[in-house]
Design a protein around this motif. Sequence first.
Motif, PDB file in Angstrom:
ATOM      1  N   HIS A   1       0.840  -1.203   0.000  1.00 40.22           N
ATOM      2  CA  HIS A   1       0.000   0.000   0.000  1.00 40.22           C
ATOM      3  C   HIS A   1       0.873   1.250   0.000  1.00 40.22           C
ATOM      4  O   HIS A   1       1.991   1.243   0.515  1.00 40.22           O
ATOM      5  CB  HIS A   1      -1.000  -0.003   1.163  1.00 40.22           C
TER       6      HIS A   1
ATOM      7  N   HIS B   1       4.462   4.103  12.118  1.00 35.50           N
ATOM      8  CA  HIS B   1       3.405   5.130  12.132  1.00 35.50           C
ATOM      9  C   HIS B   1       3.839   6.447  12.779  1.00 35.50           C
ATOM     10  O   HIS B   1       3.023   7.351  12.924  1.00 35.50           O
ATOM     11  CB  HIS B   1       2.114   4.631  12.792  1.00 35.50           C
TER      12      HIS B   1
ATOM     13  N   GLU C   1      -5.145   1.350   2.978  1.00 32.87           N
ATOM     14  CA  GLU C   1      -4.864   0.251   3.900  1.00 32.87           C
ATOM     15  C   GLU C   1      -4.890   0.746   5.341  1.00 32.87           C
ATOM     16  O   GLU C   1      -5.361   0.059   6.244  1.00 32.87           O
ATOM     17  CB  GLU C   1      -3.503  -0.384   3.591  1.00 32.87           C
ATOM     18  N   GLU C   2      -4.385   1.955   5.545  1.00 32.69           N
ATOM     19  CA  GLU C   2      -4.265   2.474   6.915  1.00 32.69           C
ATOM     20  C   GLU C   2      -5.615   2.726   7.566  1.00 32.69           C
ATOM     21  O   GLU C   2      -5.687   2.910   8.781  1.00 32.69           O
ATOM     22  CB  GLU C   2      -3.426   3.758   6.922  1.00 32.69           C
TER      23      GLU C   2
ATOM     24  N   ASP D   1       6.223   2.740   6.033  1.00 33.60           N
ATOM     25  CA  ASP D   1       5.005   1.918   5.997  1.00 33.60           C
ATOM     26  C   ASP D   1       4.028   2.579   5.029  1.00 33.60           C
ATOM     27  O   ASP D   1       3.416   3.580   5.372  1.00 33.60           O
ATOM     28  CB  ASP D   1       4.410   1.811   7.405  1.00 33.60           C
TER      29      ASP D   1
HETATM   30 MN    MN Z   1       0.413   0.929   8.788  1.00 38.17          MN
END
Ligand code: MN
Length: 465
Positions: free
Chosen positions: A110, A442, A300-301, A270
């Motif tokens: 992603h 994150h 995705e998050e 990420d």
């Molecule tokens: Mn993530």
Amino acid sequence: MSEKTKAQILKEELMMKERKGAADYKQEDLAKADEFCVEYKKFLDFSRTEREAVVYSVELAKQYGFTEYDNTKTYKAGDKVYIVNRDKAVGFAVIGKNGTKNGVKLAIAHVDSPRIDLKPNPLYEDNNLALFKTHYYGGIKKYQWTTIPLSLHGTVVKLDGTKVDIRLGDDESEPCFCITDLLPHLDREQATKTMNKAFTGEDLNILVGSRPYSDDDDKGLVALNVMSILNEKYGITEDDFLSSELSFVPCYKTRDIGFDRSLIGGYGHDDRCCAYPALMAALNTEMPESTVITYLTDKEETGSDGNTGMQSDFLRYFIYDLAKADGEEGYHVLSKSKCLSADVNAAFDPTFSSAYEPKNASFLNEGVVISKYTGHGGKYDTSDASAEYMAEIRAMLENGGIKWQIGELGKVDIGGGGTIAKYVANMNVDVVDLGVAVLCMHAPFEIISKADIYMAYKAFYALFN
Ligand code: MN
Ligand code: MN
């Protein structure tokens, strides 16, 4: 040299090898990893949002001979195509010698990352300061996003349909933006609160100006001055915020970390540290047996919802189109397909070791991480890869000389997380999570190992070839 004892011989035969970190790598591989990361850092510096990642990936793919997919055209083995989903997700396919007959090989990462989005109606003025209201995107520890320099990225679509792309604040010559926080001298009340209450979502306001609109004696508001600057620069009015996607992200560049420069710190590893190697694996694939597809998805998050997320049918329809061209049934193709769900895992942090179970945690420099399952509690909300598929992927990595490790997210019941793997599994595709270990996941500044991202590239390449 003394001879090995029976116990020593047996230990080598039967027991797992001990972790050695970067000491386990050949110098040659470390040099290749360093080289690979020079280009990765450029990708990451440019790709601050999913839209920007799509732009960068498509431009790069064109240099490798990829052309835009057209479902009315016929393609032959070795042809390279890309397909863009609403500017926020993109697929790259190399047509195989057997096409889709035996299924396709998929690597899916992603390209969205946690960040601070603007609210639809963001601009306000308070005590002669202009600020933006925001709504954070993805799982963040809110205090980490205060008092750091932020840049503005995104797209505004005006009433007549024209699109205005905005990137402001990455260059040192440009202004940047900031979320304020209370000084320690006055935080006695704030300091008694738990972390999730000390700083709330409605506190994430962005400081964007402090001088009023001024035309000699005609003084206006500070907010008006902000709008006037935006109008001059981008031709937008306050109403245009209603049809925009604007985000604040950290504005600092990707940097090497450590005296030995073995690690990389940056915003959005990420999951762009899996997206980039998955992309490069497709770009460097010339004539695969089965058709290969790298798909870079969005959302995705926030749970993979929406038509650009992994729960949408976009990728499925693309595979159906490829199947149809080969005279195959789409669902037959999916049922024979294999996927690496390319996402990051939490790297063991010695400072917070109590959150990890070291026998099953992933570590920096131990190679690419396989997570058999993610989820939370008693393995809720996850696709648990089968023993059979785990064995297949193990063999692929071992035979390819690719350093890898197993990794659970943390201790049982301490938290949890998910990936897109379960949505791929729903299409009846064999899938397992494979990606890079990340420290401070994150956070506005995440850390990965150069050696690990290179191993991720080798893993995706091995799947495709
Ligand atoms: Mn993530
Ligand atoms: Mn991720």
